[in-house]
Design a protein around this motif. Structure first.
Motif, PDB file in Angstrom:
ATOM      1  N   ARG A  50       8.405   7.452  27.365  1.00  0.00           N
ATOM      2  CA  ARG A  50       7.517   7.233  28.501  1.00  0.00           C
ATOM      3  C   ARG A  50       6.079   6.927  28.087  1.00  0.00           C
ATOM      4  O   ARG A  50       5.493   7.631  27.252  1.00  0.00           O
ATOM      5  CB  ARG A  50       7.516   8.482  29.397  1.00  0.00           C
ATOM      6  N   ASP A  51       5.523   5.855  28.675  1.00  0.00           N
ATOM      7  CA  ASP A  51       4.094   5.527  28.604  1.00  0.00           C
ATOM      8  C   ASP A  51       3.582   5.484  27.166  1.00  0.00           C
ATOM      9  O   ASP A  51       2.554   6.064  26.837  1.00  0.00           O
ATOM     10  CB  ASP A  51       3.303   6.555  29.426  1.00  0.00           C
ATOM     11  N   VAL A  52       4.301   4.756  26.296  1.00  0.00           N
ATOM     12  CA  VAL A  52       3.919   4.699  24.881  1.00  0.00           C
ATOM     13  C   VAL A  52       3.223   3.386  24.507  1.00  0.00           C
ATOM     14  O   VAL A  52       2.825   3.214  23.356  1.00  0.00           O
ATOM     15  CB  VAL A  52       5.151   4.922  23.965  1.00  0.00           C
ATOM     16  N   PHE A  53       3.084   2.476  25.485  1.00  0.00           N
ATOM     17  CA  PHE A  53       2.374   1.209  25.244  1.00  0.00           C
ATOM     18  C   PHE A  53       1.246   1.149  26.265  1.00  0.00           C
ATOM     19  O   PHE A  53       1.479   0.949  27.455  1.00  0.00           O
ATOM     20  CB  PHE A  53       3.343   0.028  25.404  1.00  0.00           C
ATOM     21  N   ASN A  54       0.006   1.338  25.812  1.00  0.00           N
ATOM     22  CA  ASN A  54      -1.086   1.622  26.744  1.00  0.00           C
ATOM     23  C   ASN A  54      -1.499   0.418  27.594  1.00  0.00           C
ATOM     24  O   ASN A  54      -1.163  -0.732  27.301  1.00  0.00           O
ATOM     25  CB  ASN A  54      -2.288   2.233  26.018  1.00  0.00           C
ATOM     26  N   GLN A  55      -2.239   0.711  28.656  1.00  0.00           N
ATOM     27  CA  GLN A  55      -2.574  -0.304  29.655  1.00  0.00           C
ATOM     28  C   GLN A  55      -3.389  -1.454  29.084  1.00  0.00           C
ATOM     29  O   GLN A  55      -3.156  -2.615  29.413  1.00  0.00           O
ATOM     30  CB  GLN A  55      -3.337   0.341  30.816  1.00  0.00           C
ATOM     31  N   GLU A  56      -4.344  -1.166  28.214  1.00  0.00           N
ATOM     32  CA  GLU A  56      -5.175  -2.227  27.639  1.00  0.00           C
ATOM     33  C   GLU A  56      -4.323  -3.227  26.860  1.00  0.00           C
ATOM     34  O   GLU A  56      -4.511  -4.443  26.972  1.00  0.00           O
ATOM     35  CB  GLU A  56      -6.240  -1.615  26.729  1.00  0.00           C
ATOM     36  N   LEU A  57      -3.374  -2.716  26.078  1.00  0.00           N
ATOM     37  CA  LEU A  57      -2.513  -3.603  25.299  1.00  0.00           C
ATOM     38  C   LEU A  57      -1.551  -4.365  26.205  1.00  0.00           C
ATOM     39  O   LEU A  57      -1.252  -5.540  25.966  1.00  0.00           O
ATOM     40  CB  LEU A  57      -1.753  -2.804  24.249  1.00  0.00           C
ATOM     41  N   ARG A  58      -1.076  -3.701  27.253  1.00  0.00           N
ATOM     42  CA  ARG A  58      -0.186  -4.385  28.208  1.00  0.00           C
ATOM     43  C   ARG A  58      -0.913  -5.551  28.883  1.00  0.00           C
ATOM     44  O   ARG A  58      -0.335  -6.633  29.072  1.00  0.00           O
ATOM     45  CB  ARG A  58       0.325  -3.404  29.272  1.00  0.00           C
ATOM     46  N   GLN A  59      -2.161  -5.342  29.240  1.00  0.00           N
ATOM     47  CA  GLN A  59      -2.933  -6.418  29.865  1.00  0.00           C
ATOM     48  C   GLN A  59      -3.109  -7.593  28.921  1.00  0.00           C
ATOM     49  O   GLN A  59      -3.067  -8.750  29.341  1.00  0.00           O
ATOM     50  CB  GLN A  59      -4.294  -5.877  30.319  1.00  0.00           C
ATOM     51  N   GLN A  60      -3.281  -7.317  27.625  1.00  0.00           N
ATOM     52  CA  GLN A  60      -3.425  -8.384  26.643  1.00  0.00           C
ATOM     53  C   GLN A  60      -2.123  -9.180  26.513  1.00  0.00           C
ATOM     54  O   GLN A  60      -2.127 -10.413  26.443  1.00  0.00           O
ATOM     55  CB  GLN A  60      -3.820  -7.805  25.283  1.00  0.00           C
ATOM     56  N   VAL A  61      -0.990  -8.468  26.505  1.00  0.00           N
ATOM     57  CA  VAL A  61       0.310  -9.143  26.428  1.00  0.00           C
ATOM     58  C   VAL A  61       0.531 -10.015  27.665  1.00  0.00           C
ATOM     59  O   VAL A  61       1.019 -11.147  27.563  1.00  0.00           O
ATOM     60  CB  VAL A  61       1.452  -8.122  26.262  1.00  0.00           C
ATOM     61  N   CYS A  62       0.154  -9.504  28.843  1.00  0.00           N
ATOM     62  CA  CYS A  62       0.263 -10.309  30.074  1.00  0.00           C
ATOM     63  C   CYS A  62      -0.555 -11.583  29.966  1.00  0.00           C
ATOM     64  O   CYS A  62      -0.086 -12.676  30.317  1.00  0.00           O
ATOM     65  CB  CYS A  62      -0.219  -9.494  31.277  1.00  0.00           C
ATOM     66  N   TYR A  63      -1.775 -11.460  29.475  1.00  0.00           N
ATOM     67  CA  TYR A  63      -2.638 -12.635  29.309  1.00  0.00           C
ATOM     68  C   TYR A  63      -1.993 -13.628  28.355  1.00  0.00           C
ATOM     69  O   TYR A  63      -1.928 -14.835  28.631  1.00  0.00           O
ATOM     70  CB  TYR A  63      -4.018 -12.209  28.798  1.00  0.00           C
TER      71      TYR A  63
END
Length: 293
Positions: A50-63
Motif C-alpha cells: 500500500r502507498d509505496v509510490f509517492n504522489q510527486e513521482l506519480r504525477q511525474q509519471v502521468c506527465y
C-alpha cells in the motif's frame, strides 16, 4: 481492504481450485521483497503493497505518459476498455503474428524507458531489488526473449468502463497456449503460471481487483467457446467459485497469480482516470525468472 465472497453452488470444473492458505492477497504497508518472491514461487496467490509510490513521482509519471510521442489513444484503434496506451501488450498476437508485437516493442522502447524519468527510475529500483533477493536464493531474473529479441519491459494504460467492468473476467494463461508462442520463451513457463504486477498511478472510486479461485485449463476454455484468448468467462460460471475483491488506491503495487480468472470492476465515474503501469513475470526453469511487458 480485501473481501471474500463464498461460492453459491458446486460445479465440476477442469482446472485448479486452491485451498484458502494459497488463495489470498496479503497486504503490507511497505514492499516486502520475500513476499514478492513467495508470489513468484507459487506459495501464495498475491500481495499488495500500500502507498509505496509517492504522489510527486506519480504525477511525474502521468506527465511523461500523456506527453509521450508514441502514446496511442482510442482513435488509433485501441480496444474499447483502453483509453490510452504506451507500450504494447501480448494481446495483439490473438489476431496478429508475433512479429507485430516486437515491431511495437521496438517502436515504443525509447518512450517506455523514459516513462520513469525524473523519478529515480522507480522501475529499475524494483527490478534490481527483486534480482538481488532472487540471487541470494541462487536464482536470476531477466527480460523474456524470442529468437534473440527482447520483450518490452512494461506498459502503461488508461482504462475506461465497458459495461459491468473496466476489464472483463479473463485469465492470462490461455494466450500462452497459442501456436504463435511455440518458439517464445514465455510459451514454456513452468506450470504455465504467470504473475501480473501493477503499479496504480491514478484511480477514483471503484476499479477494484475482482479475483476468483479458479485456474481454468485448456479443456475448460475450449468447452466455454474460446481457447487461446483468456476472455469469455460469464458471471454465472464464476459464481461457482470463491471471489476476493480488493480495493486499489494510487501508489499501491499489487501482484497476483494471473492464471486465475480476474477482472477490474467498474469505475464509479468513468471520466476519472484509472492509470496503471503493468508487466508480467514467470518461471522458465527452477532458477530462471522472466519478466515482460
Amino acid at each position: 481492504m480485501a473481501y471474500i465472497f463464498g461460492s453459491t453452488s458446486l460445479m465440476k470444473s477442469k482446472g485448479i481450485v486452491h485451498p484458502d492458505s494459497y488463495f489470498k492477497i496479503v497486504e503490507k504497508n511497505k514492499i516486502d521483497w520475500q513476499l514478492w518472491i513467495d508470489v513468484l514461487q507459487g506459495k501464495v496467490a498475491g500481495a499488495i503493497f500500500r502507498d509505496v509510490f509517492n504522489q510527486e513521482l506519480r504525477q511525474q509519471v502521468c506527465y511523461n505518459f500523456w506527453n509521450s510521442l508514441t502514446l496511442k489513444q482510442q482513435t488509433d484503434g485501441l480496444p474499447p476498455s483502453v483509453k490510452a496506451l504506451l507500450g504494447t501488450s501480448l494481446e495483439v498476437i490473438t489476431t496478429n503474428p508475433l512479429e507485430v508485437y516486437f515491431e511495437e516493442v521496438k517502436r515504443t522502447r525509447k518512450d517506455i524507458q523514459s516513462l520513469f524519468a525524473n523519478t529515480g527510475d522507480f522501475f529499475v529500483f524494483l527490478i534490481d531489488n527483486i534480482n538481488e533477493h532472487l540471487a541470494a536464493q541462487g536464482c536470476s531474473l531477466r527480460l523474456a526473449e524470442y529468437n534473440g529479441l527482447k520483450t518490452g519491459e512494461y506498459k502503461m494504460r488508461s482504462w475506461g468502463n465497458t459495461g459491468t467492468f473496466v476489464v472483463a473476467p479473463h485469465d492470462d494463461a490461455g494466450i500462452l497456449g497459442s501456436p504463435r508462442m511455440k518458439d517464445f520463451e514465455i510459451g514454456h513457463l513452468l506450470n504455465g503460471r504467470t504473475v501480473g504486477v501493477n503499479i496504480c498511478i491514478e484511480n477514483g472510486e471503484g476499479g477494484n481487483l475482482c479475483y476468483w479461485n479458479i485456474s481454468p485449463n485448456d479443456e475448460t476454455r475450449k468447452a466455454l467457446g474460446f481457447e487461446n484468448d483468456g476472455f469469455g468467462y460469464s458471471l454465472e460460471y464464476l459464481a461457482n467459485f470463491d471471489e476476493v475483491s480488493v480495493s486499489i488506491f494510487p501508489g499501491d503495487i499489487y501482484l497476483f497469480d494471473t492464471a486465475k480468472v480476474h477482472a477490474i470492476g467498474r469505475k464509479t465515474k468513468d471520466e476519472e482516470n484509472r492509470l496503471t503501469v503493468s508487466w508480467s513475470m514467470g518461471l522458465l526453469n527452477p532458477t530462471t525468472f522472466l519478466y515482460w511487458g
